[in-house]
Write a protein that holds these residues in place. Structure first.
Motif, PDB file in Angstrom:
ATOM      1  N   VAL A 191      38.523  33.548  38.839  1.00 46.47           N
ATOM      2  CA  VAL A 191      37.272  34.285  38.672  1.00 46.47           C
ATOM      3  C   VAL A 191      36.259  33.873  39.732  1.00 46.47           C
ATOM      4  N   VAL A 192      36.235  32.599  40.114  1.00 43.13           N
ATOM      5  CA  VAL A 192      35.309  32.122  41.143  1.00 43.13           C
ATOM      6  C   VAL A 192      35.760  32.633  42.511  1.00 43.13           C
ATOM      7  N   PHE A 193      37.056  32.566  42.763  1.00 36.78           N
ATOM      8  CA  PHE A 193      37.581  33.037  44.040  1.00 36.78           C
ATOM      9  C   PHE A 193      37.293  34.530  44.211  1.00 36.78           C
ATOM     10  N   LYS A 194      37.485  35.287  43.159  1.00 39.14           N
ATOM     11  CA  LYS A 194      37.190  36.721  43.203  1.00 39.14           C
ATOM     12  C   LYS A 194      35.698  36.942  43.488  1.00 39.14           C
ATOM     13  N   TYR A 195      34.862  36.141  42.854  1.00 41.96           N
ATOM     14  CA  TYR A 195      33.416  36.251  43.051  1.00 41.96           C
ATOM     15  C   TYR A 195      33.052  35.964  44.507  1.00 41.96           C
ATOM     16  N   LEU A 196      33.738  34.989  45.103  1.00 43.03           N
ATOM     17  CA  LEU A 196      33.500  34.679  46.514  1.00 43.03           C
ATOM     18  C   LEU A 196      33.900  35.859  47.404  1.00 43.03           C
ATOM     19  N   MET A 197      35.118  36.346  47.226  1.00 40.83           N
ATOM     20  CA  MET A 197      35.676  37.350  48.129  1.00 40.83           C
ATOM     21  C   MET A 197      35.058  38.730  47.931  1.00 40.83           C
ATOM     22  N   GLU A 198      34.337  38.921  46.841  1.00 43.21           N
ATOM     23  CA  GLU A 198      33.613  40.183  46.670  1.00 43.21           C
ATOM     24  C   GLU A 198      32.424  40.265  47.625  1.00 43.21           C
ATOM     25  N   ASP A 199      31.996  39.110  48.123  1.00 39.96           N
ATOM     26  CA  ASP A 199      30.929  39.074  49.122  1.00 39.96           C
ATOM     27  C   ASP A 199      31.561  39.380  50.484  1.00 39.96           C
ATOM     28  N   VAL A 240      49.923  35.471  39.475  1.00 42.07           N
ATOM     29  CA  VAL A 240      49.499  35.441  40.868  1.00 42.07           C
ATOM     30  C   VAL A 240      48.233  36.286  40.975  1.00 42.07           C
ATOM     31  N   PHE A 241      47.179  35.701  41.562  1.00 38.63           N
ATOM     32  CA  PHE A 241      45.957  36.463  41.806  1.00 38.63           C
ATOM     33  C   PHE A 241      46.049  37.053  43.203  1.00 38.63           C
ATOM     34  N   ARG A 242      45.730  38.307  43.334  1.00 39.59           N
ATOM     35  CA  ARG A 242      46.006  39.021  44.578  1.00 39.59           C
ATOM     36  C   ARG A 242      44.848  39.932  44.945  1.00 39.59           C
ATOM     37  N   VAL A 293      28.357  28.053  50.207  1.00 43.51           N
ATOM     38  CA  VAL A 293      27.946  27.047  49.220  1.00 43.51           C
ATOM     39  C   VAL A 293      26.944  27.650  48.241  1.00 43.51           C
ATOM     40  N   HIS A 294      26.032  28.450  48.743  1.00 47.44           N
ATOM     41  CA  HIS A 294      25.036  29.088  47.872  1.00 47.44           C
ATOM     42  C   HIS A 294      25.730  30.025  46.879  1.00 47.44           C
ATOM     43  N   ARG A 295      26.732  30.736  47.339  1.00 50.08           N
ATOM     44  CA  ARG A 295      27.466  31.655  46.458  1.00 50.08           C
ATOM     45  C   ARG A 295      28.197  30.873  45.356  1.00 50.08           C
ATOM     46  N   LEU A 296      28.801  29.742  45.734  1.00 51.97           N
ATOM     47  CA  LEU A 296      29.477  28.899  44.730  1.00 51.97           C
ATOM     48  C   LEU A 296      28.484  28.292  43.758  1.00 51.97           C
ATOM     49  N   LEU A 297      27.293  27.977  44.261  1.00 53.29           N
ATOM     50  CA  LEU A 297      26.244  27.440  43.390  1.00 53.29           C
ATOM     51  C   LEU A 297      25.811  28.488  42.373  1.00 53.29           C
ATOM     52  N   MET A 298      25.699  29.737  42.816  1.00 56.47           N
ATOM     53  CA  MET A 298      25.349  30.822  41.904  1.00 56.47           C
ATOM     54  C   MET A 298      26.442  31.013  40.850  1.00 56.47           C
ATOM     55  N   ALA A 299      27.694  30.893  41.264  1.00 60.56           N
ATOM     56  CA  ALA A 299      28.801  31.069  40.323  1.00 60.56           C
ATOM     57  C   ALA A 299      28.769  29.997  39.230  1.00 60.56           C
ATOM     58  N   THR A 330      26.320  28.766  37.763  1.00 58.73           N
ATOM     59  CA  THR A 330      25.265  29.007  36.771  1.00 58.73           C
ATOM     60  C   THR A 330      25.431  30.349  36.068  1.00 58.73           C
ATOM     61  N   ASP A 331      26.492  31.092  36.415  1.00 58.45           N
ATOM     62  CA  ASP A 331      26.723  32.408  35.811  1.00 58.45           C
ATOM     63  C   ASP A 331      27.495  32.221  34.507  1.00 58.45           C
ATOM     64  N   ALA A 332      26.904  32.639  33.394  1.00 60.11           N
ATOM     65  CA  ALA A 332      27.512  32.431  32.075  1.00 60.11           C
ATOM     66  C   ALA A 332      28.848  33.157  31.947  1.00 60.11           C
ATOM     67  N   ASP A 333      28.923  34.373  32.465  1.00 59.16           N
ATOM     68  CA  ASP A 333      30.165  35.136  32.368  1.00 59.16           C
ATOM     69  C   ASP A 333      31.289  34.458  33.157  1.00 59.16           C
ATOM     70  N   ILE A 334      30.956  33.973  34.339  1.00 60.85           N
ATOM     71  CA  ILE A 334      31.969  33.291  35.145  1.00 60.85           C
ATOM     72  C   ILE A 334      32.428  32.017  34.455  1.00 60.85           C
ATOM     73  N   ARG A 335      31.481  31.260  33.883  1.00 57.45           N
ATOM     74  CA  ARG A 335      31.842  30.021  33.180  1.00 57.45           C
ATOM     75  C   ARG A 335      32.765  30.336  32.009  1.00 57.45           C
ATOM     76  N   GLN A 336      32.486  31.440  31.302  1.00 58.97           N
ATOM     77  CA  GLN A 336      33.336  31.827  30.181  1.00 58.97           C
ATOM     78  C   GLN A 336      34.742  32.187  30.660  1.00 58.97           C
ATOM     79  N   ASP A 337      34.816  32.943  31.763  1.00 59.89           N
ATOM     80  CA  ASP A 337      36.129  33.298  32.310  1.00 59.89           C
ATOM     81  C   ASP A 337      36.889  32.063  32.785  1.00 59.89           C
ATOM     82  N   MET A 338      36.173  31.079  33.294  1.00 52.91           N
ATOM     83  CA  MET A 338      36.814  29.821  33.696  1.00 52.91           C
ATOM     84  C   MET A 338      37.387  29.108  32.474  1.00 52.91           C
ATOM     85  N   ASN A 339      36.655  29.155  31.371  1.00 57.60           N
ATOM     86  CA  ASN A 339      37.173  28.559  30.125  1.00 57.60           C
ATOM     87  C   ASN A 339      38.447  29.262  29.675  1.00 57.60           C
ATOM     88  N   VAL A 340      38.463  30.595  29.841  1.00 58.40           N
ATOM     89  CA  VAL A 340      39.656  31.363  29.472  1.00 58.40           C
ATOM     90  C   VAL A 340      40.828  30.948  30.357  1.00 58.40           C
TER      91      VAL A 340
END
Length: 353
Positions: free
Chosen positions: A11-19, A55-57, A217-223, A225-235
């Motif tokens: 979920v974090v990697f996807k968030y990065l590459m969407e930028d 596999v995430f693609r 680094v700023h993008r990872l910092l934003m990730a 603090t994102d509640a939805d991303i943290r939840q997906d990481m828990n999943v």
């Protein structure tokens, strides 16, 4: 030090590459070319249902500007996995690209497939290969083994082959000697938190003055603090914990089966040894039987000899009896008969009885 989200999570990697800017930065570093435009191919995110071969693609159309100023569109298939995965899954994804008519430029006989590069970000090591980043590039050779460069690159040849880049994330150990090292340093798992693997500690001073890295680094910092991303990481953690549990159970079963196989082999060896011993005993018994048969044959021969001797004695006794009776009828005394036949008097009396 700043605390950021761990980009090894899908979920974090996807968030990065969407930028789009970050996608260009990372792809430019990996391809070692100037990527001026990146476009995510439609409907290519794989982040839904999972299985043990997850596999995430992400598939990109990347426009590369070459040293001579010309631009070329290439396909980039980026695949990321946490767990050791069957290569068949990677090959199946590549097959989709080769079969997709949208990945062709030109028309008619001049049409050819877009050049493709496959990038693999692996959360595990590839055997004993120590290099963190591998570039697997095809070359062309003549029948004598000499490299061919004239007329290459060629659209026809490039349509049938592709280069690959393999990144072994566990072998990234913080050494920053190049632009690629700096970009990949954000994946260095030696920086992850010991208390929470979802987070990483990054020394942002290492990137001071580097606008691109500061943006990442700023993008990872934003990730982080994102509640939805943290939840997906828990999943993801929950999912992989289940997979690890299954893998552990499979490993234990495999170990038990291996131990049982060893025991069965030992028992098989013991049975073979017992079989050999039984065969040896059987041979000994057969030898003893042959010896007994030989002894019995000898006894039978001796018995036959004794019977023959007994028969001869009986015959001799009968002849002596007749002779004694004949001499007795002739009026000879017992003493005379004994003397005449060379017998003892007692034998004469016995024969006359």
């Amino acid at each position: 030090m700043v605390t950021v989200a761990n980009p090894i999570y899908d979920v974090v990697f996807k968030y990065l590459m969407e930028d789009e800017r970050i996608a260009r930065i990372i792809l430019s570093a990996l391809l070692k070319q100037n990527v001026v435009k990146v476009e995510v191919r439609p409907h290519e995110y794989i982040n839904g249902k999972r299985d043990t071969l997850s596999v995430f693609r992400i598939d990109f159309g990347a426009t590369v500007r070459r040293a001579d100023g010309t631009e070329q569109l290439i396909l980039v298939e980026l695949q990321k996995t946490w767990l050791p995965t069957e290569t068949l899954r990677f090959r199946q994804y590549l097959g989709v690209h080769y079969q997709n008519p949208q990945n062709v430029t030109g028309e008619g006989r001049t049409a050819h497939a877009l050049p493709m590069v496959a990038i693999y970000l692996l959360g595990h090591n590839v055997g004993d290969v120590e290099e963190p980043v591998l570039y697997v590039q095809h070359e062309s050779y003549d029948s004598e083994g000499r490299r061919v460069t004239k007329g290459l690159p060629n659209p026809f040849i490039d349509s049938l082959t592709h280069d690959s880049i393999i990144v072994q994330i566990p072998r990234l150990h913080g050494q920053v000697n190049s632009r690629l090292d700096k970009v990949l340093s954000i994946f260095d798992q030696t920086n992850k938190s010991k208390n929470n693997e979802q987070m990483m500690y990054i020394d942002d001073s290492l990137y001071t003055g580097d606008a691109d890295m500061e943006h990442i680094v700023h993008r990872l910092l934003m990730a982080s603090t994102d509640a939805d991303i943290r939840q997906d990481m828990n999943v993801e953690d929950e999912y992989y914990s289940i997979i690890e549990k299954q893998d552990t159970e499979i490993l234990m079963r495999d170990r038990q089966l291996a131990e049982q196989k060893v025991q069965l082999n030992e028992q098989k060896v013991q049975l073979n040894e017992q079989k050999v011993q039984l065969n040896e005993q059987k041979v000994q018994l057969n030898e003893q039987k042959e010896q007994l048969n030989e002894q019995q044959a000898k006894l039978d021969e001796q018995k036959n000899l004794l019977d023959e001797q007994k028969a001869q004695l009986v015959l001799q006794d009968e002849l002596l009896r007749k002779s004694v009776k004949a001499l007795s009828l002739a009026g000879l005394s017992h003493e005379a008969i004994a003397s005449n036949l060379g017998l003892d008097k007692k034998d004469v009396i016995r024969l006359m009885a």
